[in-house]
Design a protein around this motif. Structure first.
Motif, PDB file in Angstrom:
ATOM      1  N   ARG A 158       5.596   3.237 -13.266  1.00 43.87           N
ATOM      2  CA  ARG A 158       6.038   4.120 -12.182  1.00 43.87           C
ATOM      3  C   ARG A 158       4.877   4.541 -11.291  1.00 43.87           C
ATOM      4  O   ARG A 158       5.060   4.720 -10.087  1.00 43.87           O
ATOM      5  N   ASP A 184      13.000  12.524 -13.396  1.00 48.21           N
ATOM      6  CA  ASP A 184      12.992  11.368 -12.481  1.00 48.21           C
ATOM      7  C   ASP A 184      12.501  11.693 -11.072  1.00 48.21           C
ATOM      8  O   ASP A 184      12.601  10.874 -10.177  1.00 48.21           O
ATOM      9  N   SER A 242      15.183   5.982  -8.894  1.00 53.31           N
ATOM     10  CA  SER A 242      16.570   5.667  -9.221  1.00 53.31           C
ATOM     11  C   SER A 242      16.630   5.114 -10.641  1.00 53.31           C
ATOM     12  O   SER A 242      15.600   4.913 -11.287  1.00 53.31           O
ATOM     13  N   LYS A 243      17.825   4.811 -11.112  1.00 52.94           N
ATOM     14  CA  LYS A 243      17.980   4.263 -12.457  1.00 52.94           C
ATOM     15  C   LYS A 243      17.404   2.860 -12.558  1.00 52.94           C
ATOM     16  O   LYS A 243      17.075   2.399 -13.643  1.00 52.94           O
ATOM     17  N   THR A 244      17.277   2.181 -11.426  1.00 59.12           N
ATOM     18  CA  THR A 244      16.696   0.830 -11.420  1.00 59.12           C
ATOM     19  C   THR A 244      15.203   0.871 -11.122  1.00 59.12           C
ATOM     20  O   THR A 244      14.621  -0.144 -10.753  1.00 59.12           O
ATOM     21  N   ASN A 245      14.591   2.057 -11.227  1.00 59.13           N
ATOM     22  CA  ASN A 245      13.148   2.252 -11.029  1.00 59.13           C
ATOM     23  C   ASN A 245      12.688   2.013  -9.594  1.00 59.13           C
ATOM     24  O   ASN A 245      11.561   1.585  -9.367  1.00 59.13           O
ATOM     25  N   LYS A 246      13.519   2.289  -8.631  1.00 62.45           N
ATOM     26  CA  LYS A 246      13.114   2.225  -7.232  1.00 62.45           C
ATOM     27  C   LYS A 246      12.835   3.643  -6.760  1.00 62.45           C
ATOM     28  O   LYS A 246      13.540   4.585  -7.122  1.00 62.45           O
TER      29      LYS A 246
END
Length: 180
Positions: A8, A42, A74-78
């Motif tokens: 991240r 997050d 986001s949940k998709t790591n964006k």
């Protein structure tokens, strides 16, 4: 608040370098102290190390936020930057777009910028480059991504989209419940 994972942190610094280039170091090592990025639920926060040490005495559930929210994963790591990061990134922006006064309100409602709404643009900006959008009075209005390079903008049709809208200061009103 926890330290960002390596994955991240890499995503964050790539996203930051898209807007401010090599000035990321100036964002962290400031004259008024050292700043860092932390994650909480997050969301990425930009916080002074001095304030971070003071916040360590609070538990995870007791803490709402510390520092300025820069964005959310986001949940998709964006990562999507929030408008709250604008005033920290605007002074270091490498590429800028100025909007004509007649088009400022339309940008603040979430519309993309066509060539007719473009006042000025930084030279040598490439296609899909992250930019900070300013009014003609040098007031930062939001973030965008160039749809065309600077050289393509000069020969483009007047109604062609030049800059894609990403975030603007109108979000303080439109999305105040989900912003923090």
């Amino acid at each position: 608040m926890k330290r960002l994972s390596d994955e991240r942190a890499k995503i964050l610094f790539e996203h930051l370098s898209k807007y401010i280039g090599t000035n990321v170091k100036q964002l962290i090592d400031r004259p008024d102290g050292t700043y860092c990025f932390r994650e909480h639920k997050d969301r990425v926060y930009y916080v002074s190390e001095r304030i971070l040490k003071l916040s360590e005495c609070f538990g995870y559930k007791q803490l709402v936020c510390v520092g300025t929210c820069f964005g959310k994963f986001s949940k998709t790591n964006k990562l999507k930057f929030h408008i709250t990061a604008l005033y920290y990134l605007a002074p270091y922006a490498q590429y800028k777009v100025w909007v004509k006064p007649s088009f400022e309100q339309q940008f603040l409602y979430g519309n993309h910028i066509p060539k007719t709404g473009l006042g000025r643009i930084t030279e040598n900006a490439g296609q899909y480059q992250g930019v900070v959008v300013y009014s003609m009075n040098d007031l930062p209005l939001g973030f965008g991504v160039l749809a065309r390079s600077t050289t393509d903008c000069k020969t483009a049709d007047p109604m062609t989209t030049v800059c894609f809208h990403q975030s603007d200061i109108g979000e303080y009103i439109r999305a105040e419940d989900t912003l923090f």
